[in-house]
Design a protein around this motif. Structure first.
Motif, mmCIF file in Angstrom:
data_model
loop_
_atom_site.group_PDB
_atom_site.id
_atom_site.type_symbol
_atom_site.label_atom_id
_atom_site.label_comp_id
_atom_site.label_asym_id
_atom_site.label_seq_id
_atom_site.Cartn_x
_atom_site.Cartn_y
_atom_site.Cartn_z
ATOM 1 N N MET A 1 0.838 -1.170 0.000
ATOM 2 C CA MET A 1 0.000 0.000 0.000
ATOM 3 C C MET A 1 0.888 1.240 0.000
ATOM 4 S SD MET A 1 -2.798 -1.328 2.799
ATOM 5 C CE MET A 1 -1.539 -2.193 3.717
ATOM 6 N N LEU A 2 0.363 2.313 -0.573
ATOM 7 C CA LEU A 2 1.072 3.587 -0.554
ATOM 8 C C LEU A 2 0.441 4.482 0.501
ATOM 9 C CD1 LEU A 2 1.433 4.312 -4.366
ATOM 10 C CD2 LEU A 2 3.185 3.489 -2.788
ATOM 11 N N LEU A 3 1.270 5.035 1.353
ATOM 12 C CA LEU A 3 0.832 5.895 2.450
ATOM 13 C C LEU A 3 1.485 7.257 2.288
ATOM 14 C CD1 LEU A 3 -0.408 6.328 5.348
ATOM 15 C CD2 LEU A 3 1.784 5.464 6.215
ATOM 16 N N ARG A 4 0.670 8.299 2.357
ATOM 17 C CA ARG A 4 1.200 9.660 2.282
ATOM 18 C C ARG A 4 0.566 10.481 3.394
ATOM 19 N NH1 ARG A 4 1.084 13.851 -2.832
ATOM 20 N NH2 ARG A 4 2.281 15.465 -1.786
ATOM 21 N N GLU A 5 1.412 11.160 4.164
ATOM 22 C CA GLU A 5 0.947 12.020 5.255
ATOM 23 C C GLU A 5 1.456 13.430 5.012
ATOM 24 O OE1 GLU A 5 1.428 10.418 9.273
ATOM 25 O OE2 GLU A 5 2.085 8.546 8.355
ATOM 26 N N ARG A 6 0.587 14.406 5.234
ATOM 27 C CA ARG A 6 1.017 15.802 5.100
ATOM 28 C C ARG A 6 0.235 16.679 6.055
ATOM 29 N NH1 ARG A 6 -0.620 13.880 0.196
ATOM 30 N NH2 ARG A 6 -2.780 14.206 -0.219
ATOM 31 N N GLU A 7 0.906 17.721 6.486
ATOM 32 C CA GLU A 7 0.291 18.672 7.403
ATOM 33 C C GLU A 7 -0.436 19.751 6.608
ATOM 34 O OE1 GLU A 7 -0.008 18.327 10.681
ATOM 35 O OE2 GLU A 7 1.062 16.449 10.427
ATOM 36 N N THR A 8 -1.635 20.076 7.051
ATOM 37 C CA THR A 8 -2.431 21.143 6.452
ATOM 38 C C THR A 8 -2.842 22.088 7.578
ATOM 39 O OG1 THR A 8 -4.638 20.177 6.779
ATOM 40 C CG2 THR A 8 -3.373 19.410 4.861
ATOM 41 N N PRO A 9 -3.392 23.246 7.249
ATOM 42 C CA PRO A 9 -3.877 24.148 8.305
ATOM 43 C C PRO A 9 -4.950 23.506 9.199
ATOM 44 C CG PRO A 9 -3.707 25.325 6.230
ATOM 45 C CD PRO A 9 -3.459 23.876 5.923
ATOM 46 N N LYS A 10 -5.633 22.473 8.698
ATOM 47 C CA LYS A 10 -6.684 21.790 9.464
ATOM 48 C C LYS A 10 -6.188 20.538 10.180
ATOM 49 C CE LYS A 10 -10.069 24.429 7.912
ATOM 50 N NZ LYS A 10 -11.003 25.171 8.686
ATOM 51 N N GLY A 11 -4.888 20.215 10.050
ATOM 52 C CA GLY A 11 -4.346 19.028 10.698
ATOM 53 C C GLY A 11 -3.725 18.075 9.695
ATOM 54 N N THR A 12 -3.476 16.868 10.132
ATOM 55 C CA THR A 12 -2.794 15.875 9.304
ATOM 56 C C THR A 12 -3.762 15.229 8.317
ATOM 57 O OG1 THR A 12 -1.269 15.409 11.111
ATOM 58 C CG2 THR A 12 -1.367 13.791 9.345
ATOM 59 N N LEU A 13 -3.393 15.266 7.044
ATOM 60 C CA LEU A 13 -4.148 14.636 5.971
ATOM 61 C C LEU A 13 -3.385 13.398 5.544
ATOM 62 C CD1 LEU A 13 -6.298 14.525 3.705
ATOM 63 C CD2 LEU A 13 -4.826 16.087 2.403
ATOM 64 N N VAL A 14 -4.058 12.253 5.562
ATOM 65 C CA VAL A 14 -3.434 10.984 5.188
ATOM 66 C C VAL A 14 -4.164 10.416 3.976
ATOM 67 C CG1 VAL A 14 -3.013 8.600 5.934
ATOM 68 C CG2 VAL A 14 -2.657 10.490 7.532
ATOM 69 N N SER A 15 -3.392 9.955 3.010
ATOM 70 C CA SER A 15 -3.970 9.256 1.867
ATOM 71 C C SER A 15 -3.312 7.883 1.767
ATOM 72 C CB SER A 15 -3.790 10.060 0.577
ATOM 73 O OG SER A 15 -2.449 10.385 0.365
ATOM 74 N N VAL A 16 -4.145 6.890 1.498
ATOM 75 C CA VAL A 16 -3.678 5.509 1.379
ATOM 76 C C VAL A 16 -4.321 4.915 0.134
ATOM 77 C CG1 VAL A 16 -3.592 3.236 2.475
ATOM 78 C CG2 VAL A 16 -3.620 5.284 3.897
ATOM 79 N N CYS A 17 -3.533 4.195 -0.649
ATOM 80 C CA CYS A 17 -4.119 3.498 -1.791
ATOM 81 C C CYS A 17 -3.343 2.225 -2.096
ATOM 82 C CB CYS A 17 -4.206 4.392 -3.022
ATOM 83 S SG CYS A 17 -2.649 4.687 -3.882
ATOM 84 N N ASP A 18 -4.039 1.299 -2.739
ATOM 85 C CA ASP A 18 -3.369 0.127 -3.279
ATOM 86 C C ASP A 18 -2.523 0.612 -4.458
ATOM 87 O OD1 ASP A 18 -5.030 -1.162 -1.485
ATOM 88 O OD2 ASP A 18 -6.059 -2.381 -2.997
ATOM 89 N N PRO A 19 -1.309 0.116 -4.624
ATOM 90 C CA PRO A 19 -0.438 0.599 -5.702
ATOM 91 C C PRO A 19 -1.051 0.477 -7.099
ATOM 92 C CG PRO A 19 0.819 -0.725 -4.164
ATOM 93 C CD PRO A 19 -0.625 -0.853 -3.766
ATOM 94 N N ASP A 20 -1.846 -0.579 -7.341
ATOM 95 C CA ASP A 20 -2.430 -0.759 -8.667
ATOM 96 C C ASP A 20 -3.558 0.225 -8.962
ATOM 97 O OD1 ASP A 20 -4.026 -2.110 -6.787
ATOM 98 O OD2 ASP A 20 -4.765 -3.520 -8.279
ATOM 99 N N CYS A 21 -4.004 0.971 -7.956
ATOM 100 C CA CYS A 21 -5.049 1.981 -8.158
ATOM 101 C C CYS A 21 -4.475 3.309 -8.628
ATOM 102 C CB CYS A 21 -5.815 2.223 -6.853
ATOM 103 S SG CYS A 21 -6.797 0.826 -6.306
ATOM 104 N N LEU A 22 -3.207 3.541 -8.373
ATOM 105 C CA LEU A 22 -2.582 4.824 -8.689
ATOM 106 C C LEU A 22 -2.693 5.120 -10.190
ATOM 107 C CD1 LEU A 22 -1.132 6.994 -7.032
ATOM 108 C CD2 LEU A 22 1.016 5.971 -7.728
ATOM 109 N N GLY A 23 -3.212 6.298 -10.508
ATOM 110 C CA GLY A 23 -3.374 6.715 -11.896
ATOM 111 C C GLY A 23 -4.682 6.272 -12.530
ATOM 112 N N GLU A 24 -5.486 5.515 -11.807
ATOM 113 C CA GLU A 24 -6.752 5.015 -12.346
ATOM 114 C C GLU A 24 -7.903 5.968 -12.026
ATOM 115 O OE1 GLU A 24 -7.101 2.284 -14.245
ATOM 116 O OE2 GLU A 24 -4.971 1.828 -14.066
ATOM 117 N N THR A 25 -8.947 5.899 -12.837
ATOM 118 C CA THR A 25 -10.194 6.611 -12.582
ATOM 119 C C THR A 25 -11.301 5.574 -12.522
ATOM 120 O OG1 THR A 25 -9.456 8.636 -13.666
ATOM 121 C CG2 THR A 25 -11.825 8.334 -13.452
ATOM 122 N N TYR A 26 -12.104 5.643 -11.471
ATOM 123 C CA TYR A 26 -13.192 4.693 -11.245
ATOM 124 C C TYR A 26 -14.516 5.432 -11.308
ATOM 125 C CZ TYR A 26 -9.334 1.854 -9.554
ATOM 126 O OH TYR A 26 -8.156 1.167 -9.453
#
Length: 99
Positions: A1-26
């Motif tokens: 899985m791909l995990l990305r964490e970043r700080e925003t003015p509203k707090g921590t934003l985390v995104s997680v996806c299966d690698p095979d989903c990256l670049g896809e549109t559903y």
């Protein structure tokens, strides 16, 4: 899985996806979900196991989770209610918001 964490003015934003989903549109009727490199990938994204993903989700104020495996990890950890998971074509999507 791909995990990305970043700080925003509203707090921590985390995104997680299966690698095979990256670049896809559903699609689900008129609704589309694009799993973009800019949001889910990039230099800040790391490959993560289930334990690391759960730890990241616990740090999040907001999280977006895409993919069968990624969503299953969040559900199994009790962080996402199975009934709130959305189905898009061949994948699943969930959002997490800590109030």
């Amino acid at each position: 899985m791909l995990l990305r964490e970043r700080e925003t003015p509203k707090g921590t934003l985390v995104s997680v996806c299966d690698p095979d989903c990256l670049g896809e549109t559903y699609e689900d009727g008129p609704v589309t979900l694009t799993v973009s490199e800019e949001f889910y990938g990039g230099d800040d994204a790391v490959e993560a196991d289930a334990e690391t993903v759960v730890a990241g989700l616990h740090r999040a104020q907001v999280a977006n989770i895409v993919g069968t495996e990624s969503v299953a990890v969040a559900v199994e950890a009790g962080l996402v209610d199975e009934e709130t998971v959305l189905e898009f074509d061949e994948t699943r999507h969930a959002q997490l918001l800590w109030l």
